[in-house]
Design a protein around this motif. Structure first.
Motif, PDB file in Angstrom:
ATOM      1  N   ARG A   1       0.765  -1.432   0.189  1.00 55.76           N
ATOM      2  CA  ARG A   1       0.258  -0.643  -0.229  1.00 55.76           C
ATOM      3  C   ARG A   1       0.503   1.395   0.265  1.00 55.76           C
TER       4      ARG A   1
ATOM      5  N   ARG B   1     -14.970  13.236   1.178  1.00 49.74           N
ATOM      6  CA  ARG B   1     -12.928  12.956   1.089  1.00 49.74           C
ATOM      7  C   ARG B   1     -12.629  12.627  -0.260  1.00 49.74           C
TER       8      ARG B   1
ATOM      9  N   LYS C   1      -2.588   6.363   1.153  1.00 49.39           N
ATOM     10  CA  LYS C   1      -2.065   6.995   2.671  1.00 49.39           C
ATOM     11  C   LYS C   1      -1.702   8.032   2.784  1.00 49.39           C
TER      12      LYS C   1
ATOM     13  N   TYR D   1      -5.264  13.350   5.312  1.00 54.82           N
ATOM     14  CA  TYR D   1      -5.977  13.247   7.057  1.00 54.82           C
ATOM     15  C   TYR D   1      -6.650  14.852   7.100  1.00 54.82           C
TER      16      TYR D   1
ATOM     17  N   GLU E   1     -15.984   5.570   4.240  1.00 52.67           N
ATOM     18  CA  GLU E   1     -15.281   4.762   5.195  1.00 52.67           C
ATOM     19  C   GLU E   1     -15.522   5.747   6.279  1.00 52.67           C
TER      20      GLU E   1
ATOM     21  N   GLY F   1     -13.641   8.282   9.518  1.00 50.40           N
ATOM     22  CA  GLY F   1     -11.985   8.028  10.106  1.00 50.40           C
ATOM     23  C   GLY F   1     -11.241   7.700   9.190  1.00 50.40           C
ATOM     24  N   THR F   2     -10.236   6.778  10.081  1.00 52.41           N
ATOM     25  CA  THR F   2      -9.241   5.906   9.719  1.00 52.41           C
ATOM     26  C   THR F   2      -9.260   4.297   9.970  1.00 52.41           C
ATOM     27  N   MET F   3     -11.158   4.120   9.887  1.00 48.78           N
ATOM     28  CA  MET F   3     -11.863   2.595   9.760  1.00 48.78           C
ATOM     29  C   MET F   3     -12.197   2.525   8.186  1.00 48.78           C
ATOM     30  N   ASN F   4     -12.431   1.431   8.539  1.00 44.25           N
ATOM     31  CA  ASN F   4     -13.329   0.722   6.743  1.00 44.25           C
ATOM     32  C   ASN F   4     -14.859   0.651   7.608  1.00 44.25           C
TER      33      ASN F   4
ATOM     34  N   LEU G   1      -9.715   3.619   1.628  1.00 41.18           N
ATOM     35  CA  LEU G   1      -8.210   2.638   1.992  1.00 41.18           C
ATOM     36  C   LEU G   1      -9.106   1.265   1.788  1.00 41.18           C
TER      37      LEU G   1
ATOM     38  N   GLY H   1      -8.107  -1.348   3.468  1.00 42.85           N
ATOM     39  CA  GLY H   1      -7.873  -1.747   4.982  1.00 42.85           C
ATOM     40  C   GLY H   1      -6.895  -3.481   5.197  1.00 42.85           C
ATOM     41  N   TYR H   2      -6.144  -3.327   5.982  1.00 40.94           N
ATOM     42  CA  TYR H   2      -5.954  -4.827   5.890  1.00 40.94           C
ATOM     43  C   TYR H   2      -6.451  -5.986   7.096  1.00 40.94           C
ATOM     44  N   THR H   3      -7.487  -4.245   7.892  1.00 41.63           N
ATOM     45  CA  THR H   3      -8.110  -5.328   8.573  1.00 41.63           C
ATOM     46  C   THR H   3      -9.011  -5.565   7.773  1.00 41.63           C
TER      47      THR H   3
ATOM     48  N   GLY I   1     -10.204  -1.193  11.605  1.00 38.84           N
ATOM     49  CA  GLY I   1      -8.250  -0.173  11.327  1.00 38.84           C
ATOM     50  C   GLY I   1      -7.622  -1.034  12.123  1.00 38.84           C
ATOM     51  N   THR I   2      -5.910  -0.487  11.813  1.00 37.20           N
ATOM     52  CA  THR I   2      -4.816  -0.920  12.611  1.00 37.20           C
ATOM     53  C   THR I   2      -5.373  -0.091  14.012  1.00 37.20           C
TER      54      THR I   2
HETATM   55  C1  LIG Z   1      -8.710   7.069   5.749  1.00 39.11           C
HETATM   56  C2  LIG Z   1      -8.440   5.176   6.415  1.00 39.11           C
HETATM   57  N1  LIG Z   1      -9.890   3.717   6.048  1.00 39.11           N
HETATM   58  C3  LIG Z   1      -9.175   3.026   6.294  1.00 39.11           C
HETATM   59  C4  LIG Z   1      -8.012   2.312   7.666  1.00 39.11           C
HETATM   60  C5  LIG Z   1      -8.168   0.891   8.302  1.00 39.11           C
HETATM   61  O1  LIG Z   1      -6.347   0.204   7.144  1.00 39.11           O
HETATM   62  P1  LIG Z   1      -5.830  -0.441   7.820  1.00 39.11           P
HETATM   63  O2  LIG Z   1      -7.143  -1.635   8.136  1.00 39.11           O
HETATM   64  O3  LIG Z   1      -4.901  -1.612   7.241  1.00 39.11           O
HETATM   65  O4  LIG Z   1      -5.787   0.102   9.390  1.00 39.11           O
HETATM   66  C6  LIG Z   1      -6.983   3.424   7.945  1.00 39.11           C
HETATM   67  C7  LIG Z   1      -5.938   3.336   8.455  1.00 39.11           C
HETATM   68  O5  LIG Z   1      -4.842   2.922   8.476  1.00 39.11           O
HETATM   69  C8  LIG Z   1      -7.538   4.616   6.959  1.00 39.11           C
HETATM   70  O6  LIG Z   1      -6.179   5.582   8.260  1.00 39.11           O
END
Ligand SMILES: Cc1ncc(COP(=O)(O)O)c(C=O)c1O
Length: 320
Positions: free
Chosen positions: A62, A151, A161, A166, A197, A199-202, A221, A223-225, A266-267
């Protein structure tokens, strides 16, 4: 911290340095024109004392997709792996071991040309820093679908990323906080109709026993989670639907009682339950955490792998 420079068309001088301020030019190209990207990953300590990372090569993949989109050099696997291995081994004793904690690992790359002028930089720096991290959210979140700001759009940088993504999210998120919400659900940039999505989560929702998540279309994104939760759900024979989910459809599911659970992945957060979602001034309740069977089970399955309590069937844990 791990540091390497890109100069003359190649990555040079990979090394460990004490964590300390770095000197930069006031004309640093990254500050002015935004060629800056990052990744987020976590290291976990095995009971035998060794350190493991969760799916680090996916983060490298990524990182390089982000780099290509921002016209930055990609990073060779050897530098990424060598950097992580050396740094995490040195910092192993900083990996916390209480439930839900980990060593947060932040790789990042930025343009270092000392130049005022909009053009791709010739020089870059790649660095990795770490810090111990606690679980991210301690309660279920009240989320709100954003009606005004967007976004990302197709063809933009939503899948990357990129640091600027952000920066651009901060005002809308602050305004949502001021209105009493914990986080925003982004809607698509074209029609402001489809879920993207948060914030920083799917995003994930459970409706009629199926697990729904917005498909990857270049605006969110990868996301690997997210990918791991999808796999774990399939392992449990839960039907997973990756598709376009409109906010109207979500509301219909909520009104008909089909919608039970909502959560972000998310991570940082791993799995963050939503207590409700709001749209145009109406709040729709979701099941309280203690009744969220699907998300609680999937979160446990994932956390058990990360904390070495369950077999890592998919080979996600990577020994440093
Ligand atoms: C905008 C956004 N979406 C989703 C995610 C989740 O991604 P991951 O599960 O790889 O952390 C993140 C965090 O990295 C993010 O910043």
């Amino acid at each position: 911290m791990f540091v390497a420079e890109y100069e003359g068309g190649q990555w040079i001088n990979p090394r460990i340095e004490p964590y300390a301020p770095i000197e930069i030019s006031p004309a640093l190209s990254a500050i002015h024109y935004g060629q800056s990207l990052f990744e987020g990953m976590k290291a976990h300590k095995h009971p035998d004392g060794s350190a493991y990372m969760f799916r680090p090569l996916d983060n490298l993949h990524r990182l390089n997709l982000s780099a290509e989109r921002l016209c930055m050099p990609t990073l060779p696997k050897e530098i990424f792996i060598e950097g992580l291995q050396t740094l995490i081994n040195l910092d192993k004793e900083w990996i916390p071991t209480h439930a839900g904690s980990a060593l947060y690992v932040r790789p990042f790359m930025f343009a270092t040309d000392d130049c005022i002028g909009v053009r791709p930089s010739d020089n870059y720096k790649f660095m990795v820093i770490c810090c111990p991290a606690n679980p991210f959210y301690s309660k279920a979140l009240r989320v709100v679908a954003e009606e005004h700001y967007v976004r990302a759009v197709e063809g933009g940088v939503g899948f990357a990323k990129a640091a600027g993504n952000y920066g651009a999210s901060m005002l809308p998120t602050k305004l949502a906080h001021d209105r009493g919400y914990d986080q925003i659900i982004w809607l698509d940039g074209r029609e402001q109709k489809y879920l993207e999505e948060s914030g920083t989560m799917n995003l994930f929702f459970v409706a009629g026993g199926k697990l729904y998540t917005p498909k990857l279309d270049g605006t969110i994104l990868d996301g690997y989670t997210r990918a791991s939760i999808i796999q774990l759900a399939k392992d449990k024979n839960i039907e997973v639907v990756e598709g376009r989910i409109s906010i109207d459809e979500l509301i219909r599911w909520a009104q008909s009682g089909t919608l039970t659970e909502g959560f972000g992945t998310g991570t940082a957060a791993t799995v963050a339950h939503f207590s409700s979602f709001s749209y145009k001034g109406t709040e729709y309740q979701l099941l309280p955490i203690d009744q969220c069977e699907v998300s609680t089970m999937l979160a446990k399955d994932l956390n058990d792998i990360k904390s070495f309590k369950a077999e890592d069937k998919h080979g996600w844990m990577w020994k440093i």
